[in-house]
Design a protein around this motif. Structure first.
Motif, PDB file in Angstrom:
ATOM      1  N   UNK A   4       0.962  -1.198  -0.110  1.00 15.49           N
ATOM      2  CA  UNK A   4      -0.008  -0.148  -0.146  1.00 15.49           C
ATOM      3  C   UNK A   4       0.887   1.365   0.089  1.00 15.49           C
ATOM      4  N   UNK A   5       0.317   2.250  -0.734  1.00 15.44           N
ATOM      5  CA  UNK A   5       1.129   3.448  -0.857  1.00 15.44           C
ATOM      6  C   UNK A   5       0.649   4.424   0.288  1.00 15.44           C
ATOM      7  N   UNK A   6       1.057   4.424   1.696  1.00 23.62           N
ATOM      8  CA  UNK A   6       0.863   5.028   2.790  1.00 23.62           C
ATOM      9  C   UNK A   6       1.095   6.645   2.712  1.00 23.62           C
ATOM     10  N   UNK A   7       2.212   6.757   1.879  1.00 21.97           N
ATOM     11  CA  UNK A   7       2.431   8.228   1.752  1.00 21.97           C
ATOM     12  C   UNK A   7       1.313   9.060   0.970  1.00 21.97           C
ATOM     13  N   UNK A   8       0.766   8.295   0.000  1.00 25.37           N
ATOM     14  CA  UNK A   8      -0.414   9.075  -0.746  1.00 25.37           C
ATOM     15  C   UNK A   8      -1.500   9.279   0.201  1.00 25.37           C
ATOM     16  N   UNK A   9      -1.730   8.334   1.119  1.00 24.88           N
ATOM     17  CA  UNK A   9      -2.939   8.487   1.874  1.00 24.88           C
ATOM     18  C   UNK A   9      -2.905   9.489   2.921  1.00 24.88           C
ATOM     19  N   UNK A  11      -0.674  12.016   2.787  1.00 24.50           N
ATOM     20  CA  UNK A  11      -0.737  13.582   2.158  1.00 24.50           C
ATOM     21  C   UNK A  11      -2.220  13.890   1.770  1.00 24.50           C
ATOM     22  N   UNK A  12      -3.130  12.870   1.470  1.00 26.76           N
ATOM     23  CA  UNK A  12      -4.486  13.294   1.247  1.00 26.76           C
ATOM     24  C   UNK A  12      -5.220  13.532   2.518  1.00 26.76           C
ATOM     25  N   UNK A  14      -3.592  14.893   5.265  1.00 28.48           N
ATOM     26  CA  UNK A  14      -3.130  16.069   5.606  1.00 28.48           C
ATOM     27  C   UNK A  14      -3.805  17.323   4.807  1.00 28.48           C
ATOM     28  N   UNK A  15      -3.878  17.030   3.542  1.00 31.11           N
ATOM     29  CA  UNK A  15      -4.677  18.172   2.692  1.00 31.11           C
ATOM     30  C   UNK A  15      -6.207  18.413   3.306  1.00 31.11           C
ATOM     31  N   UNK A  16      -6.821  17.295   3.482  1.00 28.45           N
ATOM     32  CA  UNK A  16      -8.154  17.557   3.913  1.00 28.45           C
ATOM     33  C   UNK A  16      -8.069  18.031   5.458  1.00 28.45           C
ATOM     34  N   UNK A  17      -7.190  17.898   6.251  1.00 27.88           N
ATOM     35  CA  UNK A  17      -7.201  18.514   7.423  1.00 27.88           C
ATOM     36  C   UNK A  17      -6.901  20.114   7.507  1.00 27.88           C
ATOM     37  N   UNK A  18      -5.819  20.692   6.395  1.00 27.97           N
ATOM     38  CA  UNK A  18      -5.385  21.848   6.141  1.00 27.97           C
ATOM     39  C   UNK A  18      -6.587  22.370   5.560  1.00 27.97           C
TER      40      UNK A  18
END
Length: 164
Positions: A4-9, A11-12, A14-18
């Motif tokens: 699984x690509x945990x870094x993509x999740x 970042x997604x 983090x963007x939602x939280x931002x």
């Protein structure tokens, strides 16, 4: 097995939280701006209400006077005051309207009563009342607690008011 690509999740997430944080800050700024505007409007309305109430109270007292000769201006223990005289059962009584200790006050007494300004009934908050008679007119200036001044002129002979 697939990795699984945990870094993509992350970042997604983090963007939602931002975005949520930016949205929350915008909402708070709009609410604070609205609250400040509401506070200023209510303060202005209260000052206007106070000045109008003082002015209308004085005008009503003058209009209720039985005759133009019943209204006069005098000093009451150092305060400018409007005096309304009336005859009740052969005795003369006076109602004094003046400003004392931050209040527009009314005092109803016998003509020669030995009362003090502090004995008057508090009517409405007012900082100052200036009253003087000139050329058959009574000039009145009321200053409220916020410093707003309302001035008007009373023609007692014709029981008319101008300048409100």
């Amino acid at each position: 097995m697939k990795k699984k690509n945990n870094s993509k999740n992350s970042i997604s997430g983090l963007a939602t939280l931002l975005m949520f944080g930016v949205f929350a800050v915008c909402i708070m700024s709009v609410l604070l701006t609205g609250a400040g505007a509401y506070k200023r409007l209510t303060q202005r309305d209260q000052a206007s209400f106070s000045a109008r109430t003082c002015s209308q109270y004085i005008v009503t007292k003058v209009r209720q006077a039985g005759s133009p000769d019943a209204v006069s201006v005098e000093s009451f223990d150092g305060y400018d005051c409007l005096v309304f005289a009336e005859d009740i059962d052969g005795w003369t009584y006076v109602t004094r309207v003046y400003c004392c200790d931050g209040w527009l006050c009314e005092l109803f007494t016998a003509e020669d009563g030995g009362f003090l300004p502090e004995d008057g009934e508090k009517v409405v908050e007012a900082e100052d009342l200036k009253v003087y008679s000139e050329n058959g007119l009574i000039n009145v200036s009321v200053t409220d607690r916020e410093g707003y001044e309302s001035s008007f002129c009373l023609n007692v002979r014709g029981m008319e008011v101008s300048g409100i």
